[in-house]
Design a protein around this motif. Structure first.
Motif, PDB file in Angstrom:
ATOM      1  N   VAL A  32      54.415  32.222  30.329  1.00 44.77           N
ATOM      2  CA  VAL A  32      53.183  32.856  30.816  1.00 44.77           C
ATOM      3  C   VAL A  32      53.313  34.382  30.907  1.00 44.77           C
ATOM      4  O   VAL A  32      52.418  35.121  30.476  1.00 44.77           O
ATOM      5  CB  VAL A  32      52.735  32.196  32.148  1.00 44.77           C
ATOM      6  CG1 VAL A  32      53.546  32.656  33.344  1.00 44.77           C
ATOM      7  CG2 VAL A  32      51.273  32.410  32.397  1.00 44.77           C
ATOM      8  N   TYR A  42      43.297  43.238  27.333  1.00 44.15           N
ATOM      9  CA  TYR A  42      42.688  42.234  28.221  1.00 44.15           C
ATOM     10  C   TYR A  42      41.341  42.731  28.757  1.00 44.15           C
ATOM     11  O   TYR A  42      40.349  42.016  28.708  1.00 44.15           O
ATOM     12  CB  TYR A  42      43.653  41.941  29.379  1.00 44.15           C
ATOM     13  CG  TYR A  42      43.159  40.894  30.345  1.00 44.15           C
ATOM     14  CD1 TYR A  42      43.533  39.560  30.218  1.00 44.15           C
ATOM     15  CD2 TYR A  42      42.308  41.231  31.413  1.00 44.15           C
ATOM     16  CE1 TYR A  42      43.077  38.589  31.106  1.00 44.15           C
ATOM     17  CE2 TYR A  42      41.851  40.278  32.301  1.00 44.15           C
ATOM     18  CZ  TYR A  42      42.240  38.957  32.150  1.00 44.15           C
ATOM     19  OH  TYR A  42      41.776  38.004  33.030  1.00 44.15           O
ATOM     20  N   GLY A  76      46.610  40.032  37.315  1.00 45.99           N
ATOM     21  CA  GLY A  76      46.514  40.541  35.950  1.00 45.99           C
ATOM     22  C   GLY A  76      46.346  42.040  35.971  1.00 45.99           C
ATOM     23  O   GLY A  76      47.021  42.758  36.721  1.00 45.99           O
ATOM     24  N   ILE A  80      39.733  42.065  39.468  1.00 49.02           N
ATOM     25  CA  ILE A  80      39.220  41.604  40.770  1.00 49.02           C
ATOM     26  C   ILE A  80      39.410  42.725  41.804  1.00 49.02           C
ATOM     27  O   ILE A  80      38.509  43.033  42.589  1.00 49.02           O
ATOM     28  CB  ILE A  80      39.946  40.306  41.215  1.00 49.02           C
ATOM     29  CG1 ILE A  80      39.708  39.166  40.209  1.00 49.02           C
ATOM     30  CG2 ILE A  80      39.535  39.898  42.638  1.00 49.02           C
ATOM     31  CD1 ILE A  80      38.326  38.572  40.198  1.00 49.02           C
ATOM     32  N   LEU A  95      49.767  40.662  42.983  1.00 49.83           N
ATOM     33  CA  LEU A  95      50.981  39.975  42.523  1.00 49.83           C
ATOM     34  C   LEU A  95      50.658  39.342  41.173  1.00 49.83           C
ATOM     35  O   LEU A  95      49.587  38.769  40.984  1.00 49.83           O
ATOM     36  CB  LEU A  95      51.399  38.888  43.519  1.00 49.83           C
ATOM     37  CG  LEU A  95      52.618  38.049  43.085  1.00 49.83           C
ATOM     38  CD1 LEU A  95      53.513  37.724  44.291  1.00 49.83           C
ATOM     39  CD2 LEU A  95      52.205  36.753  42.391  1.00 49.83           C
ATOM     40  N   ASP A  96      51.600  39.473  40.243  1.00 49.84           N
ATOM     41  CA  ASP A  96      51.427  38.818  38.941  1.00 49.84           C
ATOM     42  C   ASP A  96      52.797  38.617  38.299  1.00 49.84           C
ATOM     43  O   ASP A  96      53.761  39.317  38.620  1.00 49.84           O
ATOM     44  CB  ASP A  96      50.539  39.674  38.022  1.00 49.84           C
ATOM     45  CG  ASP A  96      49.912  38.850  36.912  1.00 49.84           C
ATOM     46  OD1 ASP A  96      48.755  38.403  37.078  1.00 49.84           O
ATOM     47  OD2 ASP A  96      50.579  38.618  35.884  1.00 49.84           O
ATOM     48  N   SER A  98      53.223  39.042  35.078  1.00 51.28           N
ATOM     49  CA  SER A  98      53.302  39.923  33.904  1.00 51.28           C
ATOM     50  C   SER A  98      53.434  41.384  34.323  1.00 51.28           C
ATOM     51  O   SER A  98      52.498  41.977  34.866  1.00 51.28           O
ATOM     52  CB  SER A  98      52.030  39.729  33.054  1.00 51.28           C
ATOM     53  OG  SER A  98      51.818  40.837  32.209  1.00 51.28           O
ATOM     54  N   VAL A 117      56.128  38.753  40.299  1.00 49.77           N
ATOM     55  CA  VAL A 117      56.780  37.479  40.639  1.00 49.77           C
ATOM     56  C   VAL A 117      56.057  36.356  39.896  1.00 49.77           C
ATOM     57  O   VAL A 117      54.829  36.365  39.828  1.00 49.77           O
ATOM     58  CB  VAL A 117      56.679  37.207  42.173  1.00 49.77           C
ATOM     59  CG1 VAL A 117      57.128  35.794  42.510  1.00 49.77           C
ATOM     60  CG2 VAL A 117      57.484  38.215  42.968  1.00 49.77           C
ATOM     61  N   GLU A 118      56.821  35.431  39.353  1.00 42.47           N
ATOM     62  CA  GLU A 118      56.192  34.236  38.768  1.00 42.47           C
ATOM     63  C   GLU A 118      56.140  33.164  39.852  1.00 42.47           C
ATOM     64  O   GLU A 118      57.176  32.621  40.258  1.00 42.47           O
ATOM     65  CB  GLU A 118      56.960  33.755  37.531  1.00 42.47           C
ATOM     66  CG  GLU A 118      56.210  32.634  36.842  1.00 42.47           C
ATOM     67  CD  GLU A 118      56.684  32.356  35.413  1.00 42.47           C
ATOM     68  OE1 GLU A 118      57.220  33.266  34.749  1.00 42.47           O
ATOM     69  OE2 GLU A 118      56.518  31.199  34.994  1.00 42.47           O
ATOM     70  N   GLY A 138      41.126  32.557  38.053  1.00 39.31           N
ATOM     71  CA  GLY A 138      41.520  32.141  36.699  1.00 39.31           C
ATOM     72  C   GLY A 138      43.004  31.949  36.500  1.00 39.31           C
ATOM     73  O   GLY A 138      43.482  32.104  35.372  1.00 39.31           O
TER      74      GLY A 138
END
Ligand code: SAM
Length: 229
Positions: A32, A42, A76, A80, A95-96, A98, A117-118, A138
Motif C-alpha cells: 500500500v 493524486y 494521503g 480532508i 497519519l499515513d 505513504s 505509520v502503516e 477512503g
C-alpha cells in the motif's frame, strides 16, 4: 493485427490502487505505501472528489467547537485536512503509510503533526484519549486499513468523541459490473468489529449515511461512531 493484450497498468494511477485491491500487490509488486508513494498526481486526479465536504459537514453536525483535536488517519495528500481547515478547524494531525503522500500533505500547511505509520503493522504513535475526533476517508478497505484498526481508534479517541470513516459501496454490497471489489469476508469482519465495540460498550454506531457521488460518481457510506469508553 489488433492486440488482445491490455495496456500495462501505470504505476502512478488510480488503476494501480485498483490492482492492489484486487490482486494484493501494485503494478511493480508494491504494497500500500509504495503504491500511493507513486501516485504523485493524486490531487489532480481528484477533481471530482466530494468526500471532504461529506466528512466535514458531518463533523460540523456533531460539534460546534473548531479547536477539537482531529486525527486525519490515512490522510494521503491532505485533501480532508485542507477542507477541515477551510471550515475553520484548527487542530489537525495526519497519519499515513505513504511518506511521499505525507510530503505533499505537509506542503498544504494544515497539519500540526504528520506521522508515517502503516496501521496494522505498527502501533499508532498516540496516547489513549489523545484526540477528540478521528476521520478516515477512503482507507478502510481490503489491502488498506483493516476494520481491526477500529479497536485502536476507539482507544486514542476520548470518551464522547467521534470517529468518522467512509467506505465505497462496492466494497460492502454486490453491485452488477463491480463484483470484483466485493468481499463478503471484509463485510463480515467490519460488522463483527462494530458489533463487538457496541456489545462491550466501547463505542456506538450513530449513523451509516449513504453519500452519493462521494468520488467520481461513486457512492460511499459514511459511518459515524461515538466513543463511549
Ligand atoms: C484512497 S486514499 C485516501 C486519502 C485521503 N484520506 C483522501 O481522502 O484523499 C487512501 C490512503 O490511505 C493510506 N493507507 C492505506 N492503508 C494504510 C495503512 N494501513 N496505514 C496508514 N495509511 C494507509 C494510503 O497511503 C492512502 O494515502
Amino acid at each position: 493485427m489488433a492486440s488482445t493484450e491490455h495496456a500495462p497498468v501505470q504505476p502512478n494511477s488510480r488503476e494501480a490502487v485498483f490492482m492492489l485491491i484486487k490482486e494484493g500487490k501494485g503494478p511493480n509488486g508494491q504494497g500500500v505505501a509504495g503504491t500511493y508513494d507513486n501516485w504523485s498526481k493524486y490531487d489532480e486526479d481528484h477533481n471530482d472528489y466530494n468526500g471532504p465536504s461529506f466528512v466535514v459537514s458531518a463533523l460540523s453536525e456533531l460539534t460546534n467547537r473548531k479547536d477539537v483535536s482531529i486525527l486525519d488517519c490515512g490522510s494521503g495528500t491532505g485533501l480532508i485536512g485542507e477542507k477541515l481547515k477551510s471550515e475553520g478547524f484548527t487542530n489537525i494531525s495526519a497519519l499515513d503509510a505513504s511518506q511521499e503522500s505525507l510530503k505533499l500533505a505537509a506542503k498544504k500547511g494544515v497539519y500540526k503533526k504528520l506521522s508515517c505509520v502503516e496501521v496494522g503493522k505498527k502501533k499508532m504513535p498516540f496516547d489513549d484519549n489523545e484526540f477528540d475526533v478521528l476521520v478516515a476517508s477512503g482507507c478502510v478497505l481490503p489491502t488498506h486499513i483493516s476494520p481491526d484498526a477500529l479497536r485502536e481508534w476507539v482507544s486514542i479517541v476520548k470518551p464522547g468523541g467521534f470517529i468518522l470513516f467512509s467506505i465505497r459501496r462496492v466494497f460492502l454490497e454486490l453491485i452488477e459490473g463491480e463484483e470484483t471489489y466485493y468481499s463478503k469476508e471484509f463485510v463480515e469482519h467490519l460488522n463483527q468489529v462494530l458489533e463487538e465495540l457496541e456489545k462491550t460498550k466501547k463505542a456506538e454506531v450513530i449513523f451509516k449515511r449513504d453519500c452519493p457521488n462521494y468520488l467520481c460518481g461513486w457512492h460511499s457510506y459514511l459511518y459515524g461512531i461515538k466513543v463511549v469508553q
